[in-house]
Design a protein around this motif. Structure first.
Motif, PDB file in Angstrom:
ATOM      1  N   ARG A 266       0.871  -1.182   0.000  1.00  0.00           N
ATOM      2  CA  ARG A 266       0.000   0.000   0.000  1.00  0.00           C
ATOM      3  C   ARG A 266       0.902   1.225   0.000  1.00  0.00           C
ATOM      4  NH1 ARG A 266      -5.160   1.030   2.721  1.00  0.00           N
ATOM      5  NH2 ARG A 266      -4.922  -1.039   3.629  1.00  0.00           N
ATOM      6  N   LEU A 267       0.717   2.100  -0.976  1.00  0.00           N
ATOM      7  CA  LEU A 267       1.512   3.318  -1.096  1.00  0.00           C
ATOM      8  C   LEU A 267       0.635   4.522  -0.806  1.00  0.00           C
ATOM      9  CD1 LEU A 267       3.384   2.533  -4.457  1.00  0.00           C
ATOM     10  CD2 LEU A 267       4.078   1.942  -2.120  1.00  0.00           C
ATOM     11  N   THR A 268       1.109   5.390   0.068  1.00  0.00           N
ATOM     12  CA  THR A 268       0.362   6.593   0.426  1.00  0.00           C
ATOM     13  C   THR A 268       1.214   7.814   0.129  1.00  0.00           C
ATOM     14  OG1 THR A 268      -0.779   5.394   2.192  1.00  0.00           O
ATOM     15  CG2 THR A 268      -0.897   7.797   2.237  1.00  0.00           C
ATOM     16  N   PHE A 269       0.700   8.665  -0.760  1.00  0.00           N
ATOM     17  CA  PHE A 269       1.357   9.914  -1.138  1.00  0.00           C
ATOM     18  C   PHE A 269       0.535  11.062  -0.552  1.00  0.00           C
ATOM     19  CE2 PHE A 269       1.788   6.678  -4.304  1.00  0.00           C
ATOM     20  CZ  PHE A 269       3.059   6.771  -4.844  1.00  0.00           C
ATOM     21  N   THR A 270       1.157  11.967   0.169  1.00  0.00           N
ATOM     22  CA  THR A 270       0.439  13.127   0.705  1.00  0.00           C
ATOM     23  C   THR A 270       1.197  14.407   0.376  1.00  0.00           C
ATOM     24  OG1 THR A 270       1.547  12.831   2.860  1.00  0.00           O
ATOM     25  CG2 THR A 270      -0.646  11.872   2.607  1.00  0.00           C
ATOM     26  N   GLY A 271       0.446  15.498   0.307  1.00  0.00           N
ATOM     27  CA  GLY A 271       1.051  16.786  -0.008  1.00  0.00           C
ATOM     28  C   GLY A 271       1.563  16.815  -1.439  1.00  0.00           C
ATOM     29  N   PRO A 272       2.669  17.518  -1.699  1.00  0.00           N
ATOM     30  CA  PRO A 272       3.204  17.650  -3.064  1.00  0.00           C
ATOM     31  C   PRO A 272       3.498  16.308  -3.725  1.00  0.00           C
ATOM     32  CG  PRO A 272       4.250  19.244  -1.603  1.00  0.00           C
ATOM     33  CD  PRO A 272       3.423  18.338  -0.726  1.00  0.00           C
ATOM     34  N   ALA A 273       3.847  15.287  -2.924  1.00  0.00           N
ATOM     35  CA  ALA A 273       4.171  13.971  -3.485  1.00  0.00           C
ATOM     36  C   ALA A 273       3.001  13.363  -4.237  1.00  0.00           C
ATOM     37  CB  ALA A 273       4.618  13.022  -2.372  1.00  0.00           C
ATOM     38  N   ALA A 274       1.774  13.754  -3.880  1.00  0.00           N
ATOM     39  CA  ALA A 274       0.589  13.194  -4.537  1.00  0.00           C
ATOM     40  C   ALA A 274       0.507  13.597  -6.006  1.00  0.00           C
ATOM     41  CB  ALA A 274      -0.671  13.641  -3.797  1.00  0.00           C
ATOM     42  N   HIS A 275       1.226  14.656  -6.413  1.00  0.00           N
ATOM     43  CA  HIS A 275       1.160  15.150  -7.794  1.00  0.00           C
ATOM     44  C   HIS A 275       2.439  14.862  -8.587  1.00  0.00           C
ATOM     45  CE1 HIS A 275      -2.603  16.998  -6.861  1.00  0.00           C
ATOM     46  NE2 HIS A 275      -2.089  17.861  -6.012  1.00  0.00           N
ATOM     47  N   LYS A 276       3.336  14.051  -8.030  1.00  0.00           N
ATOM     48  CA  LYS A 276       4.602  13.779  -8.715  1.00  0.00           C
ATOM     49  C   LYS A 276       4.636  12.338  -9.222  1.00  0.00           C
ATOM     50  CE  LYS A 276       7.260  17.136  -5.992  1.00  0.00           C
ATOM     51  NZ  LYS A 276       8.376  17.328  -5.037  1.00  0.00           N
ATOM     52  N   PRO A 277       5.318  12.101 -10.351  1.00  0.00           N
ATOM     53  CA  PRO A 277       5.388  10.747 -10.932  1.00  0.00           C
ATOM     54  C   PRO A 277       6.436   9.883 -10.232  1.00  0.00           C
ATOM     55  CG  PRO A 277       6.581  12.264 -12.331  1.00  0.00           C
ATOM     56  CD  PRO A 277       5.987  13.101 -11.221  1.00  0.00           C
ATOM     57  N   ILE A 278       6.335   9.771  -8.921  1.00  0.00           N
ATOM     58  CA  ILE A 278       7.372   9.084  -8.144  1.00  0.00           C
ATOM     59  C   ILE A 278       7.403   7.599  -8.448  1.00  0.00           C
ATOM     60  CG2 ILE A 278       8.099   8.502  -5.803  1.00  0.00           C
ATOM     61  CD1 ILE A 278       6.917  11.197  -4.900  1.00  0.00           C
ATOM     62  N   LEU A 279       6.244   6.963  -8.513  1.00  0.00           N
ATOM     63  CA  LEU A 279       6.197   5.518  -8.703  1.00  0.00           C
ATOM     64  C   LEU A 279       6.844   5.111 -10.021  1.00  0.00           C
ATOM     65  CD1 LEU A 279       5.318   2.706  -7.858  1.00  0.00           C
ATOM     66  CD2 LEU A 279       3.029   3.210  -8.760  1.00  0.00           C
ATOM     67  N   GLY A 280       6.510   5.806 -11.106  1.00  0.00           N
ATOM     68  CA  GLY A 280       7.097   5.476 -12.406  1.00  0.00           C
ATOM     69  C   GLY A 280       8.600   5.638 -12.408  1.00  0.00           C
ATOM     70  N   ARG A 281       9.085   6.725 -11.795  1.00  0.00           N
ATOM     71  CA  ARG A 281      10.543   6.964 -11.771  1.00  0.00           C
ATOM     72  C   ARG A 281      11.263   5.870 -10.994  1.00  0.00           C
ATOM     73  NH1 ARG A 281      13.489   9.143  -7.882  1.00  0.00           N
ATOM     74  NH2 ARG A 281      11.700  10.119  -6.825  1.00  0.00           N
ATOM     75  N   ILE A 282      10.732   5.534  -9.814  1.00  0.00           N
ATOM     76  CA  ILE A 282      11.374   4.514  -8.976  1.00  0.00           C
ATOM     77  C   ILE A 282      11.348   3.153  -9.670  1.00  0.00           C
ATOM     78  CG2 ILE A 282      11.183   3.267  -6.796  1.00  0.00           C
ATOM     79  CD1 ILE A 282      12.260   6.080  -6.463  1.00  0.00           C
ATOM     80  N   ALA A 283      10.217   2.850 -10.349  1.00  0.00           N
ATOM     81  CA  ALA A 283      10.127   1.568 -11.053  1.00  0.00           C
ATOM     82  C   ALA A 283      11.185   1.470 -12.147  1.00  0.00           C
ATOM     83  CB  ALA A 283       8.725   1.413 -11.635  1.00  0.00           C
ATOM     84  N   ARG A 284      11.383   2.541 -12.899  1.00  0.00           N
ATOM     85  CA  ARG A 284      12.396   2.528 -13.972  1.00  0.00           C
ATOM     86  C   ARG A 284      13.800   2.364 -13.398  1.00  0.00           C
ATOM     87  NH1 ARG A 284       9.097   6.714 -15.769  1.00  0.00           N
ATOM     88  NH2 ARG A 284      10.592   8.283 -15.048  1.00  0.00           N
ATOM     89  N   GLU A 285      14.085   3.091 -12.328  1.00  0.00           N
ATOM     90  CA  GLU A 285      15.420   3.053 -11.745  1.00  0.00           C
ATOM     91  C   GLU A 285      15.777   1.672 -11.215  1.00  0.00           C
ATOM     92  OE1 GLU A 285      15.332   6.054  -8.777  1.00  0.00           O
ATOM     93  OE2 GLU A 285      15.522   7.720 -10.199  1.00  0.00           O
ATOM     94  N   ASN A 286      14.781   0.904 -10.779  1.00  0.00           N
ATOM     95  CA  ASN A 286      15.041  -0.391 -10.156  1.00  0.00           C
ATOM     96  C   ASN A 286      14.594  -1.567 -11.025  1.00  0.00           C
ATOM     97  OD1 ASN A 286      15.887   0.209  -7.113  1.00  0.00           O
ATOM     98  ND2 ASN A 286      14.325   1.704  -7.709  1.00  0.00           N
ATOM     99  N   LEU A 287      14.245  -1.269 -12.299  1.00  0.00           N
ATOM    100  CA  LEU A 287      13.814  -2.306 -13.237  1.00  0.00           C
ATOM    101  C   LEU A 287      12.684  -3.150 -12.657  1.00  0.00           C
ATOM    102  CD1 LEU A 287      17.303  -3.426 -14.603  1.00  0.00           C
ATOM    103  CD2 LEU A 287      15.719  -1.758 -15.587  1.00  0.00           C
ATOM    104  N   VAL A 288      11.684  -2.457 -12.190  1.00  0.00           N
ATOM    105  CA  VAL A 288      10.537  -3.093 -11.543  1.00  0.00           C
ATOM    106  C   VAL A 288       9.281  -2.789 -12.341  1.00  0.00           C
ATOM    107  CG1 VAL A 288       9.033  -2.956  -9.501  1.00  0.00           C
ATOM    108  CG2 VAL A 288      11.510  -3.152  -9.229  1.00  0.00           C
ATOM    109  N   ASP A 289       8.421  -3.802 -12.490  1.00  0.00           N
ATOM    110  CA  ASP A 289       7.094  -3.603 -13.066  1.00  0.00           C
ATOM    111  C   ASP A 289       6.093  -3.422 -11.935  1.00  0.00           C
ATOM    112  OD1 ASP A 289       7.893  -3.929 -15.745  1.00  0.00           O
ATOM    113  OD2 ASP A 289       7.814  -6.110 -15.529  1.00  0.00           O
ATOM    114  N   TYR A 290       5.037  -2.651 -12.200  1.00  0.00           N
ATOM    115  CA  TYR A 290       4.020  -2.489 -11.167  1.00  0.00           C
ATOM    116  C   TYR A 290       2.635  -2.531 -11.796  1.00  0.00           C
ATOM    117  CZ  TYR A 290       3.726   2.405 -12.732  1.00  0.00           C
ATOM    118  OH  TYR A 290       3.570   3.546 -13.483  1.00  0.00           O
ATOM    119  N   ALA A 291       1.695  -3.031 -11.018  1.00  0.00           N
ATOM    120  CA  ALA A 291       0.286  -3.048 -11.411  1.00  0.00           C
ATOM    121  C   ALA A 291      -0.517  -2.405 -10.292  1.00  0.00           C
ATOM    122  CB  ALA A 291      -0.197  -4.481 -11.653  1.00  0.00           C
ATOM    123  N   ILE A 292      -1.277  -1.359 -10.637  1.00  0.00           N
ATOM    124  CA  ILE A 292      -2.133  -0.699  -9.650  1.00  0.00           C
ATOM    125  C   ILE A 292      -3.434  -1.493  -9.548  1.00  0.00           C
ATOM    126  CG2 ILE A 292      -3.393   1.402  -9.067  1.00  0.00           C
ATOM    127  CD1 ILE A 292      -1.225   2.980 -10.528  1.00  0.00           C
TER     128      ILE A 292
END
Length: 350
Positions: A266-292
């Motif tokens: 479970r991922l919880t983004f609050t404040g400015p983080a809620a509007h940033k593409p953090i999940l996509g960036r982290i997934a690319r950096e670590n060669l990880v696939d994700y499904a919401i």
């Protein structure tokens, strides 16, 4: 501003005394909007009526503005009630009085104001709640939202430091509810009035309050900032209330407990983080696939949030989780086991 210490309240019944409140400890800070939420019969209305002594506790103590008021009587009790305005679920307006007459009524009861002073005060209050043009109307000529605005103006007549709202929006439609909650926030912001808001709707708490206490069977079972309680409910009573506020009936928590393969978090983004593409960036950096798998996005008062159940798979899932945390994302393992130390979210949970 308000403090309840070990407060109990029992009512006589056919089978003996029944406890409506059982050892409640609660503190409300000056100037905040504090919510008390619970299902029907949890003891919410009893609790709020103890603050201005419309009900007296069977045990424990009530403090207002640093003063113990538990045994207040006579003039001291009248002064206490003038300092604490109350807004009711069903408005409680006097049908034989006009809008202006209803707002003037508590000022007339004090015997301390002349007609001109009352007239000026009433005009200012009606302007504040947006009802100046309705001053001469009677309650039967008003909509539900207008009646509640009259109730709020009347509650503010004696310039209270505390405003108690007992299910003040439960008789209103969603659009009118939003307008009344906006008005309460504006009053809190402009006048610094401390507001205690009683409700059975988590959405009202989410949109309005700074902190919240969850009441269940006469006990406070969870208490803390609304962001924490809403996004990370821990007690079963809180979980039920949060699920009821979700359009899909709580599928976020249902998915969280399912075995869906990969590392489910479970991922919880609050404040400015809620509007940033953090999940996509982290997934690319670590060669990880994700499904919401499920999620919700919205605001808690003015704070944006996004919360998702995500299945992570690929080369470096542990590195992705570490990267998410380093980017300010709250990460919980499937089933709700927190990766962050519990002390980072201090709350009272029974």
């Amino acid at each position: 501003m308000i403090r309840l210490e070990r407060v109990t309240k029992s009512f006589a019944g056919k089978e003996g005394a029944a406890a409506a409140l059982d050892g409640v400890d609660l503190s409300v800070a000056k100037g905040e909007i504090f919510g008390v939420i619970g299902s029907s019969g949890a003891g919410k209305s009893t609790l709020v009526r103890l603050i201005n002594l419309l009900e007296r506790p069977s045990g424990g103590d009530v403090f207002v503005a640093g003063e113990r008021v538990t045994e207040a009587r006579g003039e001291r009790l009248r002064a206490l009630r003038r300092s604490i305005g109350m807004v009711f679920q069903h408005f409680n307006l006097l049908s034989a009085r006009t809008v202006a007459g209803n707002v003037a009524y508590p000022l007339e009861l004090t015997g301390e104001y002349g007609k001109a002073e009352i007239s000026g005060r009433v005009a200012a209050l009606l302007a504040r709640v947006g009802l100046s043009e309705h001053a001469g109307k009677y309650p039967r000529q008003l909509s539900g939202g207008q009646k509640q605005r009259v109730g709020i103006a009347r509650a503010l007549a004696c310039e209270p430091s505390v405003l108690l709202c007992d299910e003040a929006t439960s008789a209103l439609d969603p659009q009118t509810t939003g307008a009344v909650l906006d008005l309460l926030r504006q009053i809190n912001r402009d006048l610094g009035v401390t507001i205690v808001l009683i409700t059975h709707e988590m959405d009202v708490i989410r949109r309005t309050c700074d902190r919240v206490a969850v009441l269940d069977r006469g006990r406070v079972v969870e208490e803390g900032p609304v962001t924490d309680v809403f996004l990370h409910p821990r007690h079963p009573a809180t979980l039920r209330l949060v699920r009821e506020a979700e359009p899909d009936g709580g599928s976020l928590d249902a998915v969280a407990g399912a075995d869906l393969g990969g590392r489910t978090v479970r991922l919880t983004f609050t404040g400015p983080a809620a509007h940033k593409p953090i999940l996509g960036r982290i997934a690319r950096e670590n060669l990880v696939d994700y499904a919401i798998l499920a999620g919700r996005v919205g605001h808690i008062r003015e704070t944006p949030y996004a919360q998702f159940i995500v299945s992570l798979s690929g080369r470096d899932v542990a590195g992705a989780i570490a990267g998410l945390r380093a980017s300010g994302v709250d990460v919980e393992l499937q089933g709700g086991a927190p990766l962050a130390p519990p002390e980072e979210r201090p709350r009272h949970v029974v």
